[in-house]
Design a protein around this motif. Structure first.
Motif, PDB file in Angstrom:
ATOM      1  N   ILE A 108       0.847  -1.206   0.000  1.00  0.00           N
ATOM      2  CA  ILE A 108       0.000   0.000   0.000  1.00  0.00           C
ATOM      3  C   ILE A 108       0.878   1.250   0.000  1.00  0.00           C
ATOM      4  CG2 ILE A 108      -1.662   1.321   1.376  1.00  0.00           C
ATOM      5  CD1 ILE A 108      -2.801  -1.444   2.290  1.00  0.00           C
ATOM      6  N   ASN A 109       1.886   1.266   0.853  1.00  0.00           N
ATOM      7  CA  ASN A 109       2.772   2.438   0.918  1.00  0.00           C
ATOM      8  C   ASN A 109       3.525   2.648  -0.390  1.00  0.00           C
ATOM      9  OD1 ASN A 109       2.219   3.428   3.520  1.00  0.00           O
ATOM     10  ND2 ASN A 109       3.500   1.850   4.449  1.00  0.00           N
ATOM     11  N   GLY A 110       3.983   1.546  -1.013  1.00  0.00           N
ATOM     12  CA  GLY A 110       4.768   1.675  -2.241  1.00  0.00           C
ATOM     13  C   GLY A 110       3.935   2.204  -3.401  1.00  0.00           C
ATOM     14  N   VAL A 111       2.748   1.653  -3.575  1.00  0.00           N
ATOM     15  CA  VAL A 111       1.931   2.052  -4.726  1.00  0.00           C
ATOM     16  C   VAL A 111       1.295   3.424  -4.484  1.00  0.00           C
ATOM     17  CG1 VAL A 111      -0.016   1.429  -6.197  1.00  0.00           C
ATOM     18  CG2 VAL A 111       1.533  -0.352  -5.348  1.00  0.00           C
ATOM     19  N   MET A 112       0.741   3.619  -3.307  1.00  0.00           N
ATOM     20  CA  MET A 112       0.123   4.935  -3.049  1.00  0.00           C
ATOM     21  C   MET A 112       1.169   6.035  -3.007  1.00  0.00           C
ATOM     22  SD  MET A 112      -3.021   4.197  -0.463  1.00  0.00           S
ATOM     23  CE  MET A 112      -3.841   5.768  -0.776  1.00  0.00           C
ATOM     24  N   GLY A 113       2.372   5.701  -2.568  1.00  0.00           N
ATOM     25  CA  GLY A 113       3.448   6.690  -2.567  1.00  0.00           C
ATOM     26  C   GLY A 113       3.792   7.126  -3.984  1.00  0.00           C
TER      27      GLY A 113
END
Ligand code: XIL
Length: 299
Positions: A108-113
Motif C-alpha cells: 500500500i505504501n509503495g503504490v500509493m506513494g
C-alpha cells in the motif's frame, strides 16, 4: 450534452471506463474513450501482481501508461486495487501471518506513494466478503487477522491523505442479500470507530445470477446515509438492456452522494466477459448501442 462525461458533469458527477494499457495503440478505442469518458480505472495495471512482481521491487510502467494517458487527456483516475485475494504475485500468495500483513502494508505504501496526490479514489480493499452468509471471504489476507481491512485503510490514509479511500465489491448491489448487509455493517462499524473510509464501490456486474433489482437505489441510499460516497465502479450488464442501464443511472442520480459511474470497458469486444455478453455501451465496431442512448438521456 453530447458525451457521457459531459452529461454526468451537469450534475457534478463523472462517467468513467476501465482502460487496458495494451489497447492504447488502437485509435478506434482511444477515440471513443477520450471523447466519452472523464474518469479512468486501469483494468489490470495497478493491481498487486502488476505493481510489485517481486517483493519490494515495484513496477509502474504499465500503470503509468494508463495514468499518463488519462492525465494527458484531462481525465481523473481511480486507483484499483491495493489489497485483494486475487491477482496476487506468486511471492505474496505464498506468504502468511505477520509477514503477509507487513507485505500488504508495504505494498500500500509503495503504490500509493508512487501515485501520491494523483488519484481521485483508491479501491483500498477489493472483494473481502464471501459470496453468501454475510461474512468475510476466506483468504490469505483474512487469515492474518480480522483487522486486516482496517489496517489497510489506516495505512492508506497516511500514504496519500488526498485520495478518497473506497471499499469495493461485487454482489453488494441487492439490498436484501446477506453479502450487502455484511459490507454495510462493516462500513457502519468503521464510521462509528473512526476507521478512515470515504466511499463504497459497487462493482455492479449484472447478469442472470445477480440481476439488477429495483432495491439498488435503497442500497445506494443506505450506504450514503452512513456518511460515505458511493461509486458504481465496474458496471456491465449482460445482454446490455437499455432499460436496465437507464435504471442504474437514475438510481445513482437520485442519491447526492452517488458521485460517478464507471463501465468496465469501452466496446463489447473489450469486455472481460467476452463480446458475446454484449454488456457495454459500444458495439465491437465502436457504434453507440441503444444502451448508450438510454444512459446519455438519463444523465
Ligand atoms: C478483471 C479484468 O477485467 C480482467 O482483464 C482480468 O483478467 C481479471 O480481472 N472485479 C474486479 C476487477 O475488481 O479487477 C476484475 O477485472 C473484474 C471483477
Amino acid at each position: 450534452a453530447s458525451t457521457l462525461g459531459a452529461a454526468a458533469a451537469q450534475s457534478g458527477r463523472y462517467f468513467g471506463t476501465a482502460i487496458a494499457s495494451g489497447k492504447l495503440g488502437d485509435s478506434a478505442y482511444t477515440t471513443i474513450a477520450n471523447r466519452e469518458f472523464n474518469m479512468v480505472t486501469a483494468e489490470n495495471e495497478m493491481k498487486i501482481d502488476a505493481t510489485e512482481p517481486n517483493r519490494g521491487q515495484f513496477s509502474f510502467s504499465s500503470g503509468d501508461r494508463v495514468y499518463n494517458w488519462a492525465a494527458q487527456n484531462g481525465k481523473r483516475v481511480r486507483g484499483h486495487t491495493l489489497a485483494w485475494h486475487s491477482q496476487q504475485p506468486g511471492w505474496m500468495q505464498s506468504l502468511s501471518g505477520s509477514s503477509l500483513r507487513q507485505a500488504m502494508i508495504d505494498h500500500i505504501n509503495g503504490v500509493m506513494g508512487h501515485y501520491k496526490g494523483k488519484i481521485y479514489a483508491w479501491d483500498v480493499v477489493n472483494e473481502a466478503y464471501a459470496d453468501s452468509g454475510g461474512g468475510r471471504r476466506d483468504s490469505n489476507l483474512q487469515r492474518t487477522g480480522n483487522d486486516w481491512i482496517e489496517v489497510a485503510f489506516r495505512t492508506a490514509r497516511t500514504a496519500d491523505p488526498a485520495a478518497k479511500l473506497c471499499y469495493n465489491d461485487y454482489n453488494i448491489d441487492n439490498w436484501t442479500w446477506a453479502k450487502t448487509q455484511g459490507v454495510y455493517n462493516m462500513v457502519r462499524d468503521f464510521k462509528a470507530r473512526g476507521v478512515p473510509i470515504d466511499c463504497v464501490g459497487l462493482q455492479s456486474h449484472f447478469n442472470g445470477n445477480s440481476p439488477y433489482n429495483s432495491n439498488y437505489r435503497t442500497t445506494i441510499q443506505s450506504f450514503a446515509a452512513l456518511g460515505v460516497d458511493v461509486q458504481i465502479t465496474e458496471l456491465d450488464i449482460q445482454g446490455g438492456s437499455a432499460t436496465t442501464y437507464a435504471n442504474v443511472v437514475n438510481d445513482c442520480l437520485a442519491v447526492a452522494r452517488c458521485t460517478g459511474i464507471t463501465t468496465w470497458g469501452v466496446r463489447d469486444s473489450d469486455s472481460w466477459l467476452g463480446a458475446g455478453a454484449a454488456p457495454l455501451l459500444f458495439d465491437g465496431n465502436g457504434n453507440k448501442k441503444a444502451a448508450y442512448t438510454a444512459v446519455l438521456s438519463a444523465l
